[in-house]
Scaffold this motif. Structure first.
Motif, PDB file in Angstrom:
ATOM      1  N   GLN A  55      29.716  41.563  -2.758  1.00 13.40           N
ATOM      2  CA  GLN A  55      28.888  40.615  -2.001  1.00 13.40           C
ATOM      3  C   GLN A  55      29.537  40.216  -0.687  1.00 13.40           C
ATOM      4  N   GLU A  56      30.873  40.144  -0.679  1.00 13.25           N
ATOM      5  CA  GLU A  56      31.552  39.785   0.569  1.00 13.25           C
ATOM      6  C   GLU A  56      31.251  40.815   1.654  1.00 13.25           C
ATOM      7  N   GLU A  57      31.297  42.085   1.256  1.00 13.94           N
ATOM      8  CA  GLU A  57      31.040  43.164   2.217  1.00 13.94           C
ATOM      9  C   GLU A  57      29.574  43.128   2.685  1.00 13.94           C
ATOM     10  N   ILE A  58      28.662  42.959   1.728  1.00 13.63           N
ATOM     11  CA  ILE A  58      27.232  42.919   2.071  1.00 13.63           C
ATOM     12  C   ILE A  58      26.960  41.751   3.016  1.00 13.63           C
ATOM     13  N   GLY A  59      27.526  40.576   2.690  1.00 15.18           N
ATOM     14  CA  GLY A  59      27.338  39.393   3.538  1.00 15.18           C
ATOM     15  C   GLY A  59      27.875  39.617   4.940  1.00 15.18           C
ATOM     16  N   SER A  60      29.043  40.230   5.037  1.00 14.71           N
ATOM     17  CA  SER A  60      29.655  40.371   6.363  1.00 14.71           C
ATOM     18  C   SER A  60      28.961  41.440   7.202  1.00 14.71           C
ATOM     19  N   ASN A  61      28.213  42.346   6.558  1.00 14.80           N
ATOM     20  CA  ASN A  61      27.541  43.411   7.317  1.00 14.80           C
ATOM     21  C   ASN A  61      26.077  43.118   7.650  1.00 14.80           C
ATOM     22  N   LEU A  62      25.472  42.134   6.963  1.00  7.12           N
ATOM     23  CA  LEU A  62      24.018  41.960   7.058  1.00  7.12           C
ATOM     24  C   LEU A  62      23.507  41.821   8.500  1.00  7.12           C
ATOM     25  N   PHE A  63      24.048  40.867   9.256  1.00  4.77           N
ATOM     26  CA  PHE A  63      23.518  40.630  10.606  1.00  4.77           C
ATOM     27  C   PHE A  63      23.838  41.799  11.541  1.00  4.77           C
ATOM     28  N   LYS A  64      25.005  42.404  11.345  1.00  7.67           N
ATOM     29  CA  LYS A  64      25.386  43.559  12.179  1.00  7.67           C
ATOM     30  C   LYS A  64      24.380  44.696  11.977  1.00  7.67           C
ATOM     31  N   ILE A  65      24.020  44.936  10.710  1.00  6.14           N
ATOM     32  CA  ILE A  65      23.102  46.042  10.411  1.00  6.14           C
ATOM     33  C   ILE A  65      21.692  45.715  10.906  1.00  6.14           C
ATOM     34  N   LEU A  66      21.242  44.455  10.772  1.00  5.02           N
ATOM     35  CA  LEU A  66      19.917  44.092  11.288  1.00  5.02           C
ATOM     36  C   LEU A  66      19.859  44.337  12.800  1.00  5.02           C
TER      37      LEU A  66
END
Ligand code: AMP
Ligand code: MG
Length: 351
Positions: free
Chosen positions: A299-310
């Protein structure tokens, strides 16, 4: 206006740049800086006129109050009228760190920070560059996320430059934001402590420290838009890339098959279509862009990547993004809260 862009190594902070940035803040200007959550757009939090510039640069609705960031815990006494016991426990456990606490405010806090509220939101960040800047400025620093209002929050200085170039005085590049999601907001001013916005400090973590914790009903459910949120910012469409985001929920096989069908349909209609997924499923999709947020259980990885990927989907010129949904427990509550808002609180269920 020319926006200065300066890079600082957080392990070896260049105090000359910090002084220059602090000077801008003291004179009523705007400086974007890294924090451990997302990049903030800072102004002197005791200068009403400077804070109004934040609203202008972001295009932020004026009834959406700002969070004041402090560089030392003692600075809290300048702006908070009283410190309840529950707040004390939360501060002892999680400050400095990614949690914002709502206090009754002192009159020194300008109306342009708090809108119509008699409360003020305060955070003590752990990021060294942020704290060094706030301390050099010598005042609490008002700092919402440094994005155009409604867009995904910036987790890199390059995101800030894209949204704010020419609108603010300086951007400090301190590398990628660690958490990548905005702070948890908790209201301790009314009875049971209530989470107004989920973040990296989870309900479970807070309950260990203060016992029973409520979640504001306006943020707890998919499609539950009737309840008026106590954090006014949560009522606005948020975190949305230019691409339309559509969440698809159901069993793994059905989700993969349905998303591939939707992609095909939309491509035939002339759209550029993306898929947002995890490492485990990425290989099963065919689309104009298939982007993974990381491993499903991380979840830490998913959280830290979410806005970058959007933001990356926009960069690639994607019109429509189909996204899987992710786990909702723990930090997943914050991830899904942002994702649901990016998708306008709607989803397709494929059973
Ligand atoms: P951001 O734009 O990421 O800085 O988010 C600031 C959030 O804090 C918004 O959702 C605001 O509505 C919320 N907030 C700030 N001050 C208060 C307050 N006094 N009471 C409730 N929510 C607040
Ligand atoms: Mg924001």
């Amino acid at each position: 206006m020319i926006t200065k862009f300066k890079t600082i190594d957080s392990e070896n902070i260049d105090l000359k740049i910090i002084e220059e940035a602090a000077d801008i803040l003291k004179k009523g200007g705007l400086v974007a800086f890294p924090t451990e959550t997302v990049y903030g757009l800072g102004a002197n939090g005791l200068d009403g006129e400077a804070c109004r510039k934040i609203y202008e640069a972001k295009g932020r609705p004026s009834d959406n109050p700002l969070i004041l960031h402090i560089g030392e815990r003692e600075q809290l006494n300048i702006i908070a009228e009283e410190i309840p016991e529950s707040a004390q426990k939360i501060m002892d456990a999680f400050w400095p760190g990614p949690i914002t606490i709502i206090f009754k405010k002192k009159s020194i806090v300008p109306d342009s920070v708090t809108g119509k509220f008699n409360t003020v939101a305060v955070r003590f960040p752990s990021n060294k560059i942020a704290r060094s800047l706030i301390n050099a400025a010598g005042v609490p620093v008002a700092a919402p996320s440094a994005n155009i209002s409604g867009k995904p929050s910036p987790t890199r200085a390059s995101h800030v430059l894209f949204d704010m170039d020419g609108k603010i005085d300086m951007i400090i590049d301190g590398g990628a934001a660690h958490f990548g999601l905005e702070s948890t907001i908790i209201d301790v001013s009314t009875g049971v402590p209530t989470i107004l916005r989920p973040g990296a400090i989870t309900k479970e973590m807070l309950e260990e420290v203060v016992g029973n914790v409520d979640v504001d009903p306006a943020i707890s459910g998919m499609g539950n838009t009737d309840a008026a949120p106590k954090a006014p910012g949560m009522k606005y469409t948020h975190y949305s890339p230019n691409a339309k985001v559509i969440l698809v929920k159901g069993s793994k096989d059905n989700v993969i098959e349905s998303i591939n069908n939707f992609v095909c349909e939309k491509q035939k209609a002339g759209f550029k279509v993306g898929v947002m997924t995890t490492d485990e499923n990425a290989m099963f999709y065919t689309a104009d862009a298939v982007l993974s947020l990381g491993k499903y259980d991380d979840q830490e990885e998913i959280g830290s990547n979410l806005f970058k990927i959007l933001r990356k989907f926009d960069f690639l010129g994607i019109d429509i993004v189909y996204s899987e949904v992710f786990q909702e427990q723990g930090e997943g509550a914050a991830i899904m809260n942002r994702l649901k808002k990016a998708a306008g609180n709607t989803f397709i269920e494929v059973i």
